[in-house]
Write a protein that holds these residues in place. Sequence first.
Motif, PDB file in Angstrom:
ATOM      1  N   ASN A 208     -10.311 -13.281  71.910  1.00 14.31           N
ATOM      2  CA  ASN A 208     -10.248 -11.827  71.709  1.00 14.31           C
ATOM      3  C   ASN A 208     -11.642 -11.196  71.787  1.00 14.31           C
ATOM      4  O   ASN A 208     -11.858 -10.089  71.282  1.00 14.31           O
TER       5      ASN A 208
ATOM      6  N   SER B 286     -15.645 -16.090  77.034  1.00 11.03           N
ATOM      7  CA  SER B 286     -14.367 -15.398  76.872  1.00 11.03           C
ATOM      8  C   SER B 286     -13.214 -16.380  76.748  1.00 11.03           C
ATOM      9  O   SER B 286     -12.150 -16.026  76.239  1.00 11.03           O
TER      10      SER B 286
ATOM     11  N   GLY C 156     -16.641 -11.958  69.063  1.00 11.26           N
ATOM     12  CA  GLY C 156     -15.218 -11.997  68.773  1.00 11.26           C
ATOM     13  C   GLY C 156     -14.995 -12.467  67.346  1.00 11.26           C
ATOM     14  O   GLY C 156     -15.930 -12.900  66.677  1.00 11.26           O
TER      15      GLY C 156
ATOM     16  N   LEU D  55      -4.425 -16.951  68.672  1.00 12.80           N
ATOM     17  CA  LEU D  55      -5.098 -15.965  69.528  1.00 12.80           C
ATOM     18  C   LEU D  55      -4.881 -16.247  71.017  1.00 12.80           C
ATOM     19  O   LEU D  55      -5.303 -15.461  71.861  1.00 12.80           O
ATOM     20  N   ASN D  56      -4.259 -17.367  71.338  1.00 13.44           N
ATOM     21  CA  ASN D  56      -4.105 -17.766  72.741  1.00 13.44           C
ATOM     22  C   ASN D  56      -2.631 -17.721  73.129  1.00 13.44           C
ATOM     23  O   ASN D  56      -1.852 -18.610  72.768  1.00 13.44           O
TER      24      ASN D  56
ATOM     25  N   SER E  30     -15.285  -9.534  73.047  1.00 13.71           N
ATOM     26  CA  SER E  30     -15.744  -8.459  73.929  1.00 13.71           C
ATOM     27  C   SER E  30     -16.979  -8.956  74.660  1.00 13.71           C
ATOM     28  O   SER E  30     -17.905  -9.476  74.040  1.00 13.71           O
TER      29      SER E  30
END
Lengths: 327, 327
Positions: free
Chosen positions: A140, A135, A256, B23-24, A142
């Motif tokens: 992003n 993660s 992701g 994304l971060n 799952s």
Amino acid sequence: MSIKVGIYGYGNLGRGVECAVKLNGDMELVGVFTRRDPLNVKTLFNTPVYSADNVLDFENKIDVLVICGGSATDLPKQTPNLSKYFNCVDSFDTHAKIPEHFDNVDKICKDNGTVTLISAGWDPGMFSLNRLYASSVLANGSLYTFWGKGVSQGHSDAIRRIKGVKDAKQYTIPVESALERVRNGENPELSTREKHLRECFVVLEDGADANAIENEIKTMPNYFADYDTTVHFISQEELDKNHAGIPHGGFVICSGNTGVNGENKHVIEYSLKLDSNPEFTASVIVAYARAVSRLASEKSFGCKTVFDVAPKYLSQLSDEEMRKNLL
Amino acid sequence: MSIKVGIYGYGNLGRGVECAVKLNGDMELVGVFTRRDPLNVKTLFNTPVYSADNVLDFENKIDVLVICGGSATDLPKQTPNLSKYFNCVDSFDTHAKIPEHFDNVDKICKDNGTVTLISAGWDPGMFSLNRLYASSVLANGSLYTFWGKGVSQGHSDAIRRIKGVKDAKQYTIPVESALERVRNGENPELSTREKHLRECFVVLEDGADANAIENEIKTMPNYFADYDTTVHFISQEELDKNHAGIPHGGFVICSGNTGVNGENKHVIEYSLKLDSNPEFTASVIVAYARAVSRLASEKSFGCKTVFDVAPKYLSQLSDEEMRKNLL
């Protein structure tokens, strides 16, 4: 100088630790500590057995004490108590109570200059690590965890407590179609029932009512009611012959997307297939016992989890060997 | 305070880093530094572009510089040079030269009070971590790494250098039966040929001799001679349509035994299935950029690899959130 390991509690897990230490050339076993009469405990490799009451006599003879008690009632007391005197590892696995256990142990360790790593094993443990790494990399992503196929001790016990049941074994089984959807990166929302099946092998007492017992199992709240459960009635001989092992395992999968518009999909999967749940758990514990002894020699006191420990601390290899052979 | 990231070198990997930083939420992009004319470089998210010559103007404006050069000639120079001024991450992947690269960078970092993590990505990187964890837990385990199915840039380039070849793409494919034997815990000894297949899609120049080229590919030392290789001749349109992506992935599998007589078998498997090799590599790099910024603020100066970094440093979550949600 080898790492001196003590084993506190000698059930399946304690025996697993005894086996695992034997495979690690940089460790030696000081003794097994039991609440039973030591004279009645025979160890697998002739490791000396002492009464748990005398463990404090070994305060300066043990580098790391592996606490092999149960999570329900043993570890919440044993780990803080023993952390006053020893660097310890436990396998506390009541997920919801980990924060409380951590805080209790952390205070004791810092007050007493010890290092204790809690919740070593595979879940919590190796699965937790994989949830964290995956993660963190796929921001992003799952995350999914599936367990099995394997024996759930808690569910087997729940069946055995039913009146009319002589013996029982319960397998937790991941639903293959759900696994496939997750592996394909579909990011499905899965209910409890959609993720796992429960399969029960039950030996009845003479004259017990099979239909009533099957119904009682399948409708048992928390344990079985939310799952598709199958029940097989078999003989004790069959149970002993075909269901004596305690295998387990499972899957952590993270999917992701990356790219300007999330156009590229990535799937990270970690899986375990274990013939013996306690022996594998013990193998993880022993690797973390090595880490604990090193952290203690660096005076990095406090409670630790697998998240706090740099991977290099687990290995017998030197940093140079690791970089050369494993990187 | 967000982590300020610079990107040094702007090819596929640099673009992947630009996407991953987006994304971060705890990171921001300061700029892309290129050896090309900055006016001719258009970034994906309008990240400002500067000349690589001016990177030192940003010495106090960048927390972590991600160096996206190639391992053959760029990184052995760039990473030591830039580590004088910046905390850096690179993806140096020439396995045999990692020890030398580490030593060079470590000295620079310690002399200059910086932190640089080398060899981030998936192999070296996530695969290395899994080799270390698995072999530490299963002390007598056998480790296997398989790559693919995926595009090997080096092998594709080797084919393209053949006279008469207009374009080409090479896929590395693990041999399914070998994977199965490893997964079954058979601990087989596998030759190079038994582990991977090589499949090549080749576009010929007009009038080129297909048979001669197929033979030249299949007998090319180091690249193809030791493998079962298949060659398909296709049109440029077909290559562009069906082979434009740069997917990759692979498997790290470790099997070992525990118990008094090694009677219980355990298999640990980690696998990746990646639509975009550079974008996933970039995602790993960005997670380690977070770790580097934290290690730098702890003044833990020197060269690091994934083995040296506690997992918690990779996550945006607090220690408490991690223990509650992921352990």
